[in-house]
Design a protein around this motif. Structure first.
Motif, short mmCIF file in Angstrom:
data_model
loop_
_atom_site.label_atom_id
_atom_site.label_comp_id
_atom_site.label_asym_id
_atom_site.label_seq_id
_atom_site.Cartn_x
_atom_site.Cartn_y
_atom_site.Cartn_z
N ALA A 214 0.82 -1.20 0.00
CA ALA A 214 0.00 0.00 0.00
C ALA A 214 0.86 1.26 0.00
O ALA A 214 1.79 1.39 0.81
N SER A 215 0.56 2.17 -0.92
CA SER A 215 1.35 3.39 -1.05
C SER A 215 0.47 4.50 -1.60
O SER A 215 -0.67 4.27 -1.99
N GLY B 18 4.52 3.77 -5.40
CA GLY B 18 4.88 2.54 -4.72
C GLY B 18 6.04 2.68 -3.75
O GLY B 18 6.21 1.84 -2.86
N THR C 281 5.48 4.15 0.78
CA THR C 281 4.68 3.12 1.43
C THR C 281 3.85 3.71 2.57
O THR C 281 4.34 4.53 3.36
N ASP D 76 -1.19 -3.20 -2.10
CA ASP D 76 -1.72 -1.93 -2.59
C ASP D 76 -3.12 -2.17 -3.17
O ASP D 76 -3.29 -3.02 -4.05
#
Length: 433
Positions: A62-63, A67, A70, A77
């Motif tokens: 998840a970002s 990417g 974070t 993500d």
């Protein structure tokens, strides 16, 4: 510490998932219920056909944007999918005998990272390094907040994240911006991870500097070989093989300690087909990549001579991180001559696994012509590179090598052993002797 045995046979196919599946940049961004991460698995047979033994993934956690900012190291993500999609990726890789390398961003986090938000609200701020005006940032990027690697809680956190995904099926980690993190941090983290996963592989992103010293101090298995990458394309463009010869000499000293991760392209640099000023020289670069020591990596799309120029601006990486079709079969119109060349040279490397630790020595060197011997106790190959407008003569008998056979090159190879070989202008050849 010793590098896992499987790495001696590793050849990576590298994918930047967010771009590959069209999740970034994208407006609107896809949602988890689109399960786009599964599209990467649709290409695993392509990786096998190419000759790769593993897939090196860019960020999947998840970002906020690309990417590398974070927000949750434990979550897939949502633009890519969810935990079940990651499990599917692992299952599909395992069923084909493919290894998986994850991209871990542990130098910095995005501004929406939970601990950072708590610190901004007046909570504990000990997880972050202090700067002149608040928290330190990575290379001046305001959206990337640098972790405090001297905090034992940060050490424990990174160890736990690594173990979490290794338990989920990953085989190792690329450590992003490893050069910006204190070596002693890695030297504390990695032994704890290896205690549970002694077969995991760890490669640090290091641009320049003391590669050998960094590997020793950090306990990395490997680092990214940017010195050789630069020498490969610039020696071809500048018609200056003295630069490549110098770089290979340094490369030999690295191989005494570790096997670097080698490449002619990745998600952070201009694609090799665009970087080279003469498209005839793409084969020369590939010949070097796949005949010298190290662990080779092929960036997705380079095997089809994809083009793309990296620019130093917002969105400047987008051209080298394009979306791919859902299935490889939808790309039939692309550069299959380059694909077959990759297949052939990767196959050659697989037939000579000793190349993982091979050393090189020059037999013939001018600005525009270079012949080097790549060798170990188990075998020898000769590699001839010619970017001159004149032919390159290889008198094997005069060099005390008897005879040889051309096994790869830009021209039609002779069928039998020969005691001399001519390499055409702007051509190349690989010989067994």
């Amino acid at each position: 510490m010793s590098t896992p045995g499987w790495v001696e046979h590793a050849i990576w196919w590298q994918v930047y998932p967010l771009g590959f599946v069209g999740a970034f940049p994208a407006d609107p961004a896809p949602t988890a219920d689109e399960h786009r991460l599964r599209r990467v698995a649709e290409w695993f047979d392509h990786a096998l056909e190419l000759g790769a033994s593993g897939v090196a993934l860019g960020p999947v956690f998840a970002s906020q944007t690309h990417g590398y900012d974070t927000t949750d190291h434990y979550a897939v993500d949502p633009r890519l999918g969810d935990d079940a999609d990651f499990d599917h990726l692992v299952e599909q890789a395992r069923s084909r005998g493919l290894r998986l390398l994850l991209d871990g961003v542990f130098n910095h986090v995005g501004t929406e990272f939970g601990r950072h938000q708590e610190a901004l609200a007046g909570g504990d701020d000990s997880w972050f390094r202090k700067g002149r005006n608040g928290f330190a940032t990575f290379e001046g990027h305001g959206g990337l907040i640098t972790l405090n690697h001297r905090n034992p809680e940060v050490v424990d956190y990174v160890v736990d994240v690594m173990l979490h995904w290794l338990r989920r099926g990953a085989d190792g980690w690329r450590l992003d911006a490893a050069y910006a993190v204190p070596d002693e941090f890695w030297a504390t983290v990695l032994p704890r991870v290896r205690a549970e996963f002694p077969e995991a592989w760890f490669v640090g992103e290091v641009i320049h500097g003391d590669y050998v010293g960094t590997v020793a101090a950090s306990t990395f298995d490997s680092v990214t070989q940017y010195e050789l990458w630069k020498a490969m394309w610039s020696s071809l463009n500048d018609v200056n093989f003295h630069e490549l010869d110098h770089a290979l000499g340094r490369h030999d000293t690295f191989l005494e300690t570790f096997a670097p991760l080698t490449f002619v392209g990745n998600h952070d640099v201009t694609r090799i087909a665009s970087q080279l000023t003469d498209e005839r020289h793409v084969g020369h670069a590939l010949a070097v990549l796949l005949t010298v020591g190290g662990t080779p990596s092929v960036y997705a799309g380079d095997e089809w001579a994809y083009r793309g120029v990296k620019e130093e601006r917002v969105g400047g990486d987008d051209a080298v991180r394009p979306e791919f079709p859902t299935h490889p079969g939808e790309s039939e119109h692309l550069g299959h001559d380059t694909f077959r060349l990759h297949q052939h040279l990767i196959g050659l490397r697989r037939r000579h696994p000793w190349l993982y630790r091979a050393r090189t020595s020059a037999l013939h060197l001018t600005n525009g012509q270079y012949v080097y011997r790549t060798f170990s106790a188990e075998g020898t190959l000769l590699v001839a590179l010619n970017v001159d407008d004149a032919p390159l003569r290889m008198p094997l008998a005069e060099w005390g090598l008897g005879s040889g056979r051309v096994v790869a090159g830009s021209g039609a190879p002779p069928e039998d052993d020969v005691d001399a070989v001519d390499v055409e202008p702007h051509g190349w050849a690989v010989l067994t002797v």
